[in-house]
Scaffold this motif. Structure first.
Motif, short mmCIF file in Angstrom:
data_model
loop_
_atom_site.label_atom_id
_atom_site.label_comp_id
_atom_site.label_asym_id
_atom_site.label_seq_id
_atom_site.Cartn_x
_atom_site.Cartn_y
_atom_site.Cartn_z
N ASP A 22 1.21 -26.13 42.56
CA ASP A 22 1.37 -26.69 43.90
C ASP A 22 2.67 -27.50 43.97
O ASP A 22 2.93 -28.36 43.13
CB ASP A 22 0.16 -27.59 44.20
CG ASP A 22 0.18 -28.13 45.62
OD1 ASP A 22 1.20 -27.97 46.31
OD2 ASP A 22 -0.84 -28.73 46.03
N ASP B 237 2.54 -31.27 43.75
CA ASP B 237 2.07 -31.87 42.50
C ASP B 237 3.24 -32.51 41.75
O ASP B 237 4.30 -31.90 41.59
CB ASP B 237 1.44 -30.77 41.62
CG ASP B 237 0.65 -31.36 40.45
OD1 ASP B 237 1.15 -32.30 39.81
OD2 ASP B 237 -0.46 -30.87 40.19
N GLU C 219 -1.53 -37.74 42.13
CA GLU C 219 -1.50 -36.29 41.93
C GLU C 219 -0.53 -35.62 42.91
O GLU C 219 0.34 -34.85 42.51
CB GLU C 219 -2.91 -35.70 42.10
CG GLU C 219 -3.88 -36.15 41.00
CD GLU C 219 -5.26 -35.57 41.20
OE1 GLU C 219 -5.45 -34.79 42.16
OE2 GLU C 219 -6.16 -35.92 40.41
N LYS C 220 -0.71 -35.92 44.19
CA LYS C 220 0.10 -35.27 45.22
C LYS C 220 1.20 -36.19 45.72
O LYS C 220 0.99 -37.38 45.93
CB LYS C 220 -0.78 -34.87 46.42
CG LYS C 220 -1.99 -34.01 46.05
CD LYS C 220 -1.57 -32.64 45.54
CE LYS C 220 -2.79 -31.77 45.24
NZ LYS C 220 -2.42 -30.51 44.60
#
Length: 461
Positions: free
Chosen positions: A2, A5, A25-26
């Motif tokens: 992703d 990420d 995480e994001k």
């Protein structure tokens, strides 16, 4: 993987490890758009408001290329206010905590220039400061900027609004021509375009739109209040809208002092924040607000600029701001990260046109409910905060860490871990929140005990 990420970025293992430890995480949109460009060495012109994650957007690329063996300044971050500079320093230290020997120095007013000069002489990797103090060190020949590889303007629109163009020109003359320049601003007026044209090379423009419906999570309320009854109306507002964290915005320092005094007369803890406070006073007020020892903070806009406060529940516009954009900035401090928030404005009948303008600007309806009964009992019924703050006269320069304080409190002082709240370790002082029921016990034990073998003075606030 992703693309949002953090692991998709070309970051060193130390930074990725910290990201994982902190539970990130994001990436936020501004981070996803800016970090890869900055890692590539490109100049960036980024539009993002407070709370968008922009500090990490420029901090991670700076840390990724810092050379710890070189004791000269390699990155200079310029901020409009000392509060924002202090917050940026805290963030960089948080992200860079795996870099052994990393030195990040705030260059701000409210602290002695002599101490800062000594730190500069001992070696600094990253400097974060306000234009006036940075230029002061330059004119006194205390600072070496020859190794600066990255310059960041944080909240550039406010830097220019506050009239620092002359200082900026003088600072930029001292920097190497071969450098990376990043400019972050909430708005893009012509003055920002001119600043970019003067000091950036082929910048990549990154503009992040506000998330759809963000303002809809903020309930905007207006209550009528003539000038001579505003304090009374404010007390009724605070009674009828209980909140764990409220900022009350005023336009002038004198009004801040008046409102703080009125609230404290009702035996409710309250803090004031304006330009006349020194750095120690500001740090103490903000530590107490962040740790929940005070739930009400009265502030001017300049003093509150750059404050990073999690989960702010309510904003009260005691005075309507002169500029409508300031209103948007004020109310945007609440209702973040998907949470709901409340904005309350005290307005005169003469403010009708201004209120219509604010409705149009925010795209949200200003509600006008009844405030109910007249305030006859001050702030009776408002519960005292559960926490109270102790200050310990030792900090980062004494090699103290939060774990040392927690260990002393739960060991020597015999407190339960649940009775200890947020611990903030600054350079020369540490603020710790203690459950009100246990604060006297903590005071007695700390005064009679030691932290890491040393006895430190302790005060209750």
């Amino acid at each position: 993987m992703d693309s949002t990420d953090f692991r998709s970025l070309k970051l060193c293992t130390e930074l990725l490890s910290v990201v994982q430890e902190l539970g990130y995480e994001k990436m936020t949109p501004i981070q996803q758009a800016s970090i890869p460009l900055l890692l590539e060495g490109k100049d960036v012109l980024g539009q993002a408001k407070t709370g968008s994650g922009k500090t990490a957007a420029f901090s991670l690329p700076i840390l990724n290329k810092v050379n710890l063996e070189n004791q000269n300044i390699q990155a200079l971050i310029i901020c409009p206010t000392r509060e924002l500079a202090t917050q940026v320093v805290t963030e960089i230290r948080k992200w860079g905590r795996k870099f052994v020997g990393l030195k990040v120095l705030p260059l701000i007013g409210g602290q002695t220039g002599r101490d800062q000069a000594q730190s500069l002489e001992n070696g600094v990797h990253i400097a974060v400061g306000t234009p006036g103090r940075i230029l002061d060190h330059i004119t006194r020949d205390r600072i070496d900027l020859n190794d600066v590889a990255t310059v960041v303007f944080d909240e550039a629109d406010k830097i220019l609004e506050m009239g620092f163009e002359k200082e900026i020109r003088a600072i930029m003359k001292e920097l190497p021509s071969k450098r990376q320049t990043a400019l972050f601003s909430a708005t893009f007026p012509e003055s920002i375009q001119a600043l970019s044209k003067s000091y950036q090379r082929n910048p990549v423009s990154v503009q992040i739109a506000d998330p759809e419906g963000e303002s809809s999570s903020i309930e905007q309320i207006v209550y009528d209040a003539h000038e001579d009854e505003k304090l009374n109306v404010l007390m009724r507002v605070l009674q009828q809208h209980p909140s764990k964290s409220t900022i009350i915005f005023c336009n002038m320092k004198a009004t801040v002092n008046e409102v703080v005094a009125a609230i404290e007369r009702n035996d409710v803890p309250c803090g004031g924040l304006h330009g006349d406070l020194d750095q120690r006073e500001r740090d103490q007020v903000m530590a107490m607000f962040r740790n929940g020892s005070i739930t009400l903070l009265v502030a001017t806009d300049v003093a509150a600029r750059g404050l990073d406060i999690d989960a702010l529940e309510m904003v009260v516009n005691y005075d309507l701001p002169v500029q409508s954009e300031t209103y948007v900035h004020r109310i945007g401090r609440t209702g973040r990260a998907g949470r709901s928030g409340i904005s309350i404005t005290l307005a005169n009948p003469k403010d009708t046109l201004k209120l219509l303008e604010l409705e149009k600007l925010t795209g949200g309806k200003l509600l006008r409910p009844s405030l109910g009964y007249k305030n006859q009992h001050g702030l009776t019924g408002m519960t005292l905060p559960n926490m109270q703050t102790l200050s310990i006269s030792g900090g980062r320069k004494d090699k103290l860490r939060p774990g040392d304080i927690l260990g002393a409190l739960t060991g020597t002082a015999g407190l339960k871990a649940a009775d200890v709240g947020k611990i903030e370790v600054l350079d020369k002082v540490t603020y710790v929140a203690i459950a009100r029921k246990a604060v006297n016990q903590a005071m007695d034990r700390l005064r009679n005990g030691k932290i890491k073998g040393t006895k430190y003075p302790v005060r209750k606030h």
